[in-house]
Every structure is written in structure tokens, then in C-alpha cells.
Enzyme design. Structure first.
Site, short mmCIF file in Angstrom:
data_model
loop_
_atom_site.label_atom_id
_atom_site.label_comp_id
_atom_site.label_asym_id
_atom_site.label_seq_id
_atom_site.Cartn_x
_atom_site.Cartn_y
_atom_site.Cartn_z
N LYS A 165 -6.15 4.98 7.98
CA LYS A 165 -4.99 5.73 7.48
C LYS A 165 -5.29 7.22 7.38
CE LYS A 165 -3.04 1.80 4.96
NZ LYS A 165 -2.75 1.21 3.64
N SER A 183 0.81 -1.22 0.00
CA SER A 183 0.00 0.00 0.00
C SER A 183 0.84 1.27 0.00
CB SER A 183 -0.94 0.01 1.21
OG SER A 183 -0.21 0.06 2.42
#
Length: 847
Positions: free
Chosen positions: A737, A694
């Protein structure tokens, strides 16, 4: 090899304003200007795109008290069809494995579903164990119609109780005693008569038959009196010889009489035994006739009663003793469990209540070996362990026989010997009670080999998907015995109909736990939390355990506030309190950023430096945290070095993501020249393992920034994976996040220039906390969704990325043009160095 440094690093510079730069550079693009000017200016997501909220008014009720509770099987059509198929299949190898996440309520839901199906099924047979009168170590199993096992045990116990009274009475009765005396008198009369006749005969010949403590003796007699030995010795020898001859003759006759006595006594005993058997059989048959009559339709029972009757007749003496001898079970005299009579009792292993219908649905919470297959318990006696058929205890297979057995697969596998025992039972189609330690010989123990009981059952294992796939791969027997896979979805589609079903699910939680009702606003907030737990605003999590926990905590807080109905505020407080109890590490991490211990910039611009995002999971709590990612480039041999991988801190997926970067660079810029660069990438201040791809978009943008010598705005953070074509791909944990970087920015003060760049394909997953949504609505924080690397680099640098024009060149001043120029300069310089090293006049260059 040594390379001479060509120039000093350029100082960090400030990029022009984004919108102005995009327009200015596009105007300078030459052949590619038209292409560049057509690219839309990047726009941040609207606040409405960051969270989907349920409308309480659209739910159509005031509180959950107005709703009919749901059993918790919403949106599980695939799994329910599989369970219906498996339950309907009569074959013993079509057992079911229910796959699903933990705490999803799948076992409870399956139990409720099967309960409805089992209610219409016939009740299974009862089973009892009885003594084997031929071999006590092999108890016999008897099948009875449902509800009759307890009756058999009861009337058999009553019959033995009756015999304990009637048998002693019969043997103490006048009739028996008279007949017994007659037999004894007959024997005594015959024996004594013979001796008396011999005595009279001997007396006629002056020989006396004397009875002494030592037995019978013969002596001479004169005028009716025994002659003393000293007198006898004075008689003439011919007279003494004559007397001795007579005495010897009579002694032989006496010996014959005494020798015949044991035979006569044997006859006496046989006649007494026959009398005892006649009397006992009459009494025993009278006591057992009701048992025979009640179970004359079951041949196995009548056969056992016949064997018990014969044994009772043989051992009638047990009923005529005091019963004080020691036995296996020491109980007060006078009850039917007297150790003398245990062999005649009935051990009900499976007994259905009279009149009960339906098949059993049984869930075994502790599937240990004995709890699963049954066991024969032991008692200590004289330093050894002994047992009998009454100490046989049933297991879950017995209780669920004829119905359904639900077991947690993980618990089953953690119990020694249990999984293998279950497979043996399913393959053999019978339940065999045995001990796994029988062959170990570790302790002196009396063992039993009970007759196996036929098994007709459907086993349902529940577990996580990973466990199912591991069993399929590692155990060949598993796929042959568990052929039905019931895969429970983690989530359901979010729709108005499913929102209503979700509300009914919440109503069932309220009803089952006897909680306060939840109002419509509270249910709407729970629906929002369900979407958050699903990680997708278009779906709802059916993790019933977590939803139930929230409702129960909210019930507590509503009670503290003195409310009778759980409202939205109570739901929010329950969620926040749960997070607060688990977020100590997040607070410490946040403190590290605020104190400058963790180096992450949230303002300004820097070349080759970017804020990446990751997720840390601690138990059931996860939070996002930003990490500084830096890239350095110089001339080299076309290698991108992942420092995390080199020091073995990077996982395989992270290393894969870094290698993809090289593929992108080669495909994008190395059409006419080799990649003559060396680059290093690293997560700064990373002291643990790094895995996942990611961060590959952030790493690629940092690398492009370093190559183009264009600074990146430090108020932005990036997450997303990228493929070799430069397409940005979805990642997990997007909400955590974004919130992690938002917390850092919020702690330092929001400027309006801060935000997060995410994959456009992750926009549908956004269910951000309300404070993030409010900041976006107030234009103090931004979230961007991008589909390509070019879109991301434009947002991060404020410059156009640039696309190749008709001349095959990127526009002047675009990021891609600057990268290509840098790579071209590296290639040309490397070529010159290689030429110098191969044929240089002074021999300088590479060494």
C-alpha cells in the site's frame, strides 16, 4: 419529506501550516488547553524504521560453499515433534496431516526427516501373488521375508523352464516307451487272442469269421472256402437252418468279446495314466525339490508348491504340446511366460532388494485410485477383457507398506474414488485390490478378487490449512483417521542464529540444484527478501519454493554476466525481473493515474476527501493502489450510508467497518444529543468488489473532515482499521500500500509533503523497497504511524483533534469541537423541524 436547504456549500479552503495551527488552536482551548498542549507533535518515521537489513559481515562466511546445507526444517520444532509423535505411534488411526502454505517445501522436508527415522526401522516383508489352483479368480497372497520374493519368482521360473525340457524327454525316453508298449501289447494280445480263438472254433464247424471294412461278419464255409450266397440258397432248408443256428451262436460269442473290449481299454488307459503320473511325478518332484528346500521355512510357500506340483501332474500334457494355441499373453515359444505355464509363475507385488534395510518412505505424486490401491490390468481377447493374477499391479499402499506414505491431500481429493479407498484401507487394516467400476456392468470383463494384504502403514497427507479445517468439519471419518496435526509455520523469528540457519537453507538450495555459490551480500539480500515475503521485518519466510526460485533466477543472471559467484546485484535483478514479468496491470494502473484517468490528488487540500489504499492480487503478484474516498454529510436520522454496500459491491467486512464508524461517532459525540446526520461514503471510480476493513480509518477521517468542514491534505494517504473506541488497528499488505501511493507521487514528482499514515502496530511489518527508504531519508516522502483516530486527523488536517476538558467540552477550534458543533446544529434543527411537523401553525415541515 422535503427539507429546505439552509445554506450553500462552503468553498474548499486552505488550512494553515500544521505546526503553527497546532500551537495557535491549542492556545485557544480554554479548559482543555493544558490537555491539548500535552499531546506530542506527530513525527514521521525515520528511514531506519522502514526496512531492516541484514549485515553480510555478521553472517561469518564468504560464500554458501563454506556452509553445511540445511534440510529445510529450520524453526519447525512444533511440527517436528508432532511428526515424531505420529510416526512413533503404532496405532493405525494416528496418521498425520501436515499443514502449511503451498511451495513451502514441507513434503520434501518431511520426506527427508522420515528418511532418517525409517533408516533404522526393519525392512518390511515381501509380498507375492500366486495362482489359486482351486479358484483362479481368487489369487492367493503370500508374505515372505524381505528380499526373498524375487528369489522365489526366479527359481520357480527356472523350475518350469527345466520341466519344459525334462518332461518331454522323459515321455519320449526308451524306458517309458517300452512300458507303454507293454501295456498296449498286453491289451492287444488279449483282445486279438479271443477273436482268433473264436475264429478257429467257428472254422471247425464250417463257419468263417471275416474282417470287413464294416466290422466283423460270419459266413458258412465248405472245405475251407466261404460258400457264396447263391450256392448257400440252393442247399436244403434243414441244412440252411442248421448253419444259421451255428452262426447265431458264434455271433453272440463275438458280441461278448467286443463288449468286453472297452472295459479292457479302460483298464489299459488307467494303467497308462498311472504310468504317466509315476513318470511325471518323478520328474516334477525332482524339478521342484530345490524350490521346496529353499523355502521350507515358509509354510505358505511349501503349501503352494505342493498345490502346483499336483496341478503339474494333472496337466502334464501341457508340456507335451506345441504351445501354439492362443493364450492371454502372446509371447515367443521357449520363454517361461508361455501362456500354457502362466499359472505356475509368481507375481512379485512388493520385493525388497536383497540385503536392504530400513522402512520405505514413498511419495505418490499421482494418487489415482489404481495408483493408490493397486489394480488388475486387462487385455482384450475375443471382444472381452480378460485378466489373471500376473496382471495384478501394486499401488502406493503396497510399496509403502511397513513404512510411510506421503500424499498431497488436494490431489487425493481430486482423484475419483481415491480418498474413500484410502479410508477403507486404513479402517480395515488391509489392501484390497478392486475396481470401482466392477458393479457398473459397463463393459464385459473378467474380474479378480485377490486375497487382501494386511496393511501396516503411516499415511502423511500434506495440504493447506483451509483444506485441513474443511476436512475436519465436513468429513467425520477424517478426524478419526488423521489424529496428528503437524502445523508448519509460515515464518520463523528473525535473529542472528536464524539468519545463519537461513543461510544454510540457501546453501541446500544451491547444492540440490547444482547452482553457483551465493556470496554473503547475496545471502543478506535474500534474508531481507525473506522478511519481505513474511510481511514482517521481525520474521523470515520459510517459503522454500519462492526462495529457491529467486536463487535459480539469480544463477541465470550471474551466468549471463559471466560470474562464478552469485552476488547481491544478481539477487536484486532476479527479484526485479520477476516483478517486471508480472506487473503489466500495475503499469496500466500507474498510467491511469499519470494521465488523470484515475482521479487521485497528491497535492492541495480538500474537505471530505481522502486517499485510501488497497491491495490488488494477481496470481502471486500483489501491488497497492490509492483510491479516492469521499464523504458527504447533511442533516438526517443518524445513518451512515455505505454506497458500496447499497449497490452490493461491498463485502461484509467492509460493511462492518462502516458500521463501526457510526458506533464511534455515537460514543464520541452523542452523549447529550441524538445523531441527527445523514452521511454517504464511497470509493470513487470503484467498479469491482470492495472488502476488508482496512479503509475504515480513512473513511472515518473523511467523515470527520466533512462534519468539521476542515480540509484534508491530499498529499497524504491513509490505511488502517478502527474500532468503536477510535483505536487504530493493524491491517495487511502495508508494504504494498505504501509503495503503491509512493509510485503515484513519484510519477508526479515528490514535494516533501507527501506520505502515508499507517497503524503504529504495522510499523514492525515494514520492509519497504529501497527507493521508498531513500526518499524518506531525503525527506521527500514521509510515513507516519498512529495509534488513534485523533493522531491521524491531526496529521491529515494540521489541526489538533482535541480532548474533552474538565467542562466536558472540546477545545475551541479543534477538529472534534467543530464536529460536535456541527452535530449539535443538526440535532437542534431536526428538533425544530420535528416540533413544527407535530404542532406547527401552518402545517408546514415534514410530510
Amino acid at each position: 419529506m422535503f427539507f429546505k436547504r439552509a445554506s450553500k456549500d462552503k468553498p474548499r479552503e486552505t488550512a494553515p501550516e500544521s505546526a503553527a495551527t497546532l500551537k495557535t488552536v491549542a492556545a485557544q482551548g480554554g479548559a482543555a488547553t493544558a490537555s491539548e498542549s500535552a499531546r506530542p507533535e506527530p513525527k514521521a518515521l525515520a528511514a531506519a524504521e522502514l526496512r531492516r537489513t541484514a549485515d553480510p559481515a555478521a553472517l561469518g562466511f564468504a560464500t554458501t560453499a563454506d556452509l553445511e546445507p540445511s534440510p529445510g526444517l529450520i524453526g519447525q520444532d512444533r511440527a517436528l515433534k508432532a511428526i515424531a509423535f505420529g510416526a512413533g505411534m503404532k496405532a493405525g488411526d494416528f496418521n498425520i496431516f501436515v499443514l502449511g502454505p503451498p511451495a513451502s517445501g514441507k513434503s520434501t522436508a518431511v520426506k527427508e526427516y522420515l528418511g532418517v527415522k525409517a533408516a533404522d526401522a526393519p525392512a518390511p516383508s515381501d509380498w507375492v501373488y500366486v495362482n489359486n489352483f482351486d479358484d483362479a479368480s481368487r489369487p492367493k497372497a503370500i508374505r515372505l521375508p524381505a528380499g526373498r520374493a524375487s528369489e522365489l519368482a526366479r527359481i520357480m521360473s527356472r523350475a518350469i523352464d527345466e520341466l519344459r525340457q525334462t518332461l518331454p524327454a522323459a515321455f519320449e525316453g526308451e524306458d517309458y516307451q517300452a512300458r507303454r508298449r507293454a501295456i498296449d501289447e498286453e491289451f492287444r494280445a488279449g483282445h486279438e487272442g479271443a477273436i482268433e480263438a473264436l475264429g478257429r472254433k467257428a472254422a471247425q464247424q464250417n463257419v468263417a469269421l471275416l474282417r470287413t471294412p464294416m466290422g466283423f461278419a460270419m459266413a458258412p464255409m465248405h472245405e475251407g472256402k466261404v460258400v457264396k450266397p447263391e450256392v448257400f440258397e440252393q442247399l436244403p432248408e434243414h441244412m440252411k437252418a442248421e448253419v444259421r443256428v451255428r452262426i447265431e451262436g458264434f455271433e453272440k460269442e463275438l458280441e461278448a468279446i467286443l463288449t468286453a473290449a472297452p472295459k479292457a481299454d479302460k483298464v489299459r488307459r488307467e494303467r497308462i495314466d498311472a504310468l504317466n503320473e509315476e513318470v511325471a511325478r518323478f520328474v516334477i518332484e525332482d524339478a521342484l525339490d530345490p524350490v521346496k528346500a529353499a523355502f521350507q521355512d515358509i509354510p505358505a510357500v511349501t503349501g503352494h508348491i505342493g498345490a502346483a506340483e499336483a496341478d503339474l501332474v494333472r496337466n502334464v500334457g501341457l508340456f507335451l504340446t506345441s504351445g501354439e494355441e492362443s493364450g492371454i499373453v502372446k509371447e515367443p515359444i521357449g520363454i517361461t511366460r508361455d501362456p500354457r505355464f502362466r499359472r505356475y509363475m509368481v507375481n512379485v507385488v512388493v520385493g525388497q532388494p536383497a540385503g536392504q534395510t530400513g522402512a520405505p518412505v514413498y511419495e505418490e505424486d499421482n494418487p489415482a485410485f489404481g495408483n493408490l490401491c493397486g489394480r488388475a490390468e486387462h487385455l482384450a481377447q475375443m471382444g472381452a477383457l480378460v485378466t489373471d493374477f500376473l496382471l495384478i499391479k501394486p499401488g502406493a499402499l503396497h510399496r509403502a507398506n511397513g513404512g510411510y506414505l506421503i500424499i498431497d491431500a488436494r490431489k487425493l481429493l481430486l482423484s475419483p474414488f481415491a480418498y474413500e479407498a484410502l479410508k477403507r484401507a486404513l479402517k480395515a487394516g488391509q489392501i484390497k485390490i478392486e475396481s470401482p467400476l466392477d458393479t457398473a456392468g459397463l463393459i464385459p470383463a473378467q474380474t479378480l478378487e485377490p486375497e487382501p494384504i494386511p496393511l501396516d502403514i503411516k499415511v502423511i497427507l500434506t495440504g493447506e490449512r483451509l483444506l485441513y479445517y474443511q476436512l475436519v468439519e465436513l468429513d467425520p471419518d477424517f478426524s478419526r483417521l488423521f489424529k496428528v496435526q503437524a502445523d508448519f509455520d509460515d515464518s520463523i523469528e528473525r535473529s542472528h542464529e536464524n539468519d545463519r540457519s537461513y543461510a544454510r537453507l540457501i546453501a541446500s538450495v544451491v547444492a540440490s540444484h547444482k547452482l553457483k555459490p551465493v556470496d554473503a551480500a547475496g545471502v543478506a539480500r535474500l534474508i531481507d527478501e525473506g522478511a519481505r515475503l513474511a510481511g514482517d521485518r521481525e520474521k523470515l519466510s520459510i517459503e522454500v519454493g519462492r526462495i529457491a526460485d529467486i536463487v535459480r533466477e539469480a544463477d541465470y543472471w550471474a551466468g549471463v554476466a559471466g560470474k562464478t559467484v552469485i552476488g547481491r546485484d544478481d539477487i536484486v535483478r532476479a527479484i526485479n525481473e520477476h516483478i517486471q514479468r508480472a506487473d503489466r496491470m500495475r503499469d496500466r494502473t500507474q498510467e491511469g493515474f499519470e494521465r488523470g484517468i484515475m482521479l487521485v490528488d497528491t497535492e492541495g487540500e480538500t474537505t471530505g476527501q481522502i486517499n485510501g489504499l488497497s491491495v490488488q492480487s494477481l496470481g502471486d503478484f500483489a501491488f497497492g493502489r490509492p483510491s479516492r474516498i469521499t464523504a458527504r454529510v447533511h442533516m438526517g436520522q443518524g445513518r451512515v450510508t455505505d454506497i458500496e454496500r447499497e449497490v452490493k459491491l461491498g463485502g461484509p467486512l467492509h460493511s462492518k467497518g462502516v458500521m463501526i464508524l457510526w458506533g464511534y461517532l455515537a460514543g464520541q459525540f452523542a452523549h447529550e444529543m441524538p445523531l441527527s446526520l445523514a452521511a454517504t461514503l464511497v470509493f470513487e471510480q470503484s467498479y469491482g468488489g470492495v472488502d476488508g476493513d482496512s479503509a475504515s480509518l480513512a473513511e472515518l477521517c473523511a467523515l470527520l473532515s466533512a462534519l468539521a468542514d476542515v480540509p484534508i491534505q491530499q498529499g497524504l494517504a491513509v490505511t488502517g482499521s478502527v474500532n468503536q473506541w477510535g483505536e487504530v488497528q493493524a491491517i495487511g499488505g502495508v508494504n504494498e500500500k505504501i509503495e503503491g501511493f509512493f509510485d503515484v507521487c513519484s510519477g508526479r514528482g515528490l514535494t516533501g509533503e507527501q506520505g502515508v499514515v499507517i497503524p503504529a502496530s504495522n510499523v514492525q511489518h515494514l520492509m519497504l523497497h529501497e527507493d521508498v527508504v531513500e526518499a524518506v531519508a531525503e525527506d521527500t516522502f514521509k510515513v507516519y504511524g498512529v495509534e488513534t483516530v485523533d493522531e491521524a486527523i491531526e496529521i491529515l488536517t494540521g489541526r489538533p483533534a482535541g480532548s474533552r476538558g474538565a467542562d466536558g467540552r472540546f477545545p475551541e477550534g479543534s477538529v472534534n469541537r467543530l464536529v460536535e458543533d456541527k452535530l449539535k446544529a443538526f440535532a437542534e434543527r431536526a428538533m425544530k423541524l420535528n416540533q413544527g411537523a407535530g404542532g406547527g401553525k401552518d402545517g408546514a415541515g415534514l410530510s
